[in-house]
Design a protein around this motif. Structure first.
Motif, short mmCIF file in Angstrom:
data_model
loop_
_atom_site.label_atom_id
_atom_site.label_comp_id
_atom_site.label_asym_id
_atom_site.label_seq_id
_atom_site.Cartn_x
_atom_site.Cartn_y
_atom_site.Cartn_z
N LEU A 191 0.82 -1.20 0.00
CA LEU A 191 0.00 0.00 0.00
C LEU A 191 0.86 1.26 0.00
CD1 LEU A 191 -2.66 -1.17 2.59
CD2 LEU A 191 -3.03 -0.85 0.14
N ALA A 192 1.98 1.22 0.72
CA ALA A 192 2.87 2.38 0.79
C ALA A 192 3.58 2.63 -0.53
CB ALA A 192 3.89 2.18 1.91
N GLU A 193 3.73 1.58 -1.32
CA GLU A 193 4.43 1.69 -2.59
C GLU A 193 3.59 2.44 -3.63
OE1 GLU A 193 6.41 -1.44 -5.75
OE2 GLU A 193 6.30 -1.99 -3.63
N TYR A 194 2.29 2.42 -3.44
CA TYR A 194 1.39 3.09 -4.38
C TYR A 194 0.79 4.31 -3.67
CZ TYR A 194 -0.72 2.49 -8.95
OH TYR A 194 -1.02 2.62 -10.28
N PRO A 195 0.54 5.39 -4.41
CA PRO A 195 0.04 6.60 -3.75
C PRO A 195 -1.43 6.48 -3.34
CG PRO A 195 0.16 6.94 -6.11
CD PRO A 195 0.75 5.58 -5.84
N ILE A 196 -1.67 5.74 -2.26
CA ILE A 196 -3.03 5.51 -1.78
C ILE A 196 -3.20 6.23 -0.45
CG2 ILE A 196 -4.65 3.77 -0.94
CD1 ILE A 196 -3.41 1.82 -2.91
N ASN A 197 -4.08 7.21 -0.41
CA ASN A 197 -4.31 7.96 0.82
C ASN A 197 -5.44 7.36 1.65
OD1 ASN A 197 -2.31 9.93 0.26
ND2 ASN A 197 -3.71 10.92 -1.17
N GLU A 198 -6.50 6.92 0.96
CA GLU A 198 -7.65 6.34 1.65
C GLU A 198 -8.05 5.07 0.91
OE1 GLU A 198 -10.65 9.33 1.61
OE2 GLU A 198 -9.79 10.44 3.28
N TYR A 199 -8.36 4.03 1.69
CA TYR A 199 -8.70 2.77 1.04
C TYR A 199 -9.66 1.95 1.89
CZ TYR A 199 -5.31 0.52 4.20
OH TYR A 199 -4.64 0.06 5.30
N CYS A 200 -10.31 1.01 1.21
CA CYS A 200 -11.21 0.05 1.84
C CYS A 200 -10.66 -1.34 1.55
CB CYS A 200 -12.62 0.21 1.28
SG CYS A 200 -13.82 -0.99 1.89
N LEU A 201 -10.50 -2.16 2.59
CA LEU A 201 -10.03 -3.53 2.41
C LEU A 201 -11.21 -4.45 2.15
CD1 LEU A 201 -7.33 -4.27 5.15
CD2 LEU A 201 -7.02 -4.31 2.68
#
Length: 256
Positions: free
Chosen positions: A73-83
């Motif tokens: 997740l840190a490798e991709y520019p993801i600020n907010e996500y749902c698992l």
């Protein structure tokens, strides 16, 4: 050691959907649902020992798995996500949501994932059962093990055609890698997550196919927020991808 993942619909803004498949599967299993949820950007992950992450051997159980997921997740520019996780992927998602680095985690959707076994006796029994299967995966050809695997009660709703399709698809796996993952993420090694789930602070939904009696009973027994997928069994996103995608979209509409 990095998990393989693929990003879809990246031109869209807003909450990312991060998809975790079940044992023996790959991220591609989610394709119909990811396409149906194309209003949202998606990150589809191959778990260790599976798909394009087949060369990754997990040895540190759920804690290591959560670290690997966090790194992806840190490798991709993801600020907010749902698992969103199915079966094993659901158990990994629950663990990560409760004990991992949850920066940006806004929601949790679990499809047929077991929140844990309460007693040590139950956990020991489950670990022995999983070790038995792991031994078979290591020693026998996949085409010999899988017909027995898919005769387990949890898969009773599958038609003969569906069962044969899954056996064909899953026979591409490497038995020793599946065995490693099965042992390291056995339900016998998983913490009891129920109490923490009942007090989780983010939006959470527990998805079950209407024919999945075992996991519907679990949801009701522990008062988990149940959403039922019609005309589907344990693998609800496979049995009814349109209804599953609708449930995901509705969940996201509440906060996304």
């Amino acid at each position: 050691m990095k998990l393989n993942f693929r990003a879809f619909h990246t031109h869209n803004q807003g909450t990312w959907l991060v998809w975790l498949h079940g044992l023996l599967g790959t991220g591609d299993d989610w394709s119909p649902v990811v396409e149906a949820c194309n209003r949202y950007p998606s990150l589809v992950v191959d778990l260790p020992g599976h798909g394009n992450s087949a060369d990754i051997a997990l040895t540190g159980g759920f804690a290591e798995m959560s670290e690997l997921l966090g790194a992806a997740l840190a490798e991709y520019p993801i600020n907010e996500y749902c698992l969103i996780g199915y079966s094993l992927g659901g158990r990994i998602a629950m663990y990560h949501a409760l004990y991992g680095k949850q920066n940006g985690l806004r929601g949790l959707l679990v499809e047929g994932g077991n929140p844990g076994l309460f007693s040590q006796q139950e956990r020991d029994m489950r670990l022995r059962n999983d070790q038995h299967w792991a031994q078979r995966f290591r020693q026998e050809p996949m085409v010999s093990v899988l017909p027995d695997w898919y005769q387990q009660p949890i898969f009773a709703d599958l038609t003969t055609v569906q069962r044969e399709q899954l056996i064909h698809l899953r026979s591409q796996n490497r038995g020793e890698r599946i065995a490693d993952m099965l042992e390291n993420t056995s339900l016998g090694r998983q913490p009891w997550l129920v109490s923490a789930l009942q007090h989780i602070s983010i939006p959470f939904s527990y998805l079950c196919g209407e024919n999945d009696r075992k996991f519907r009973k679990i949801a009701q027994q522990y008062t988990l927020p149940l959403t039922t997928i019609p005309q589907a069994g344990h693998n609800a996103h496979y049995g009814n991808p349109a209804a599953f995608a609708s449930a995901v979209s509705y969940f996201l509409s509440l906060f996304g």
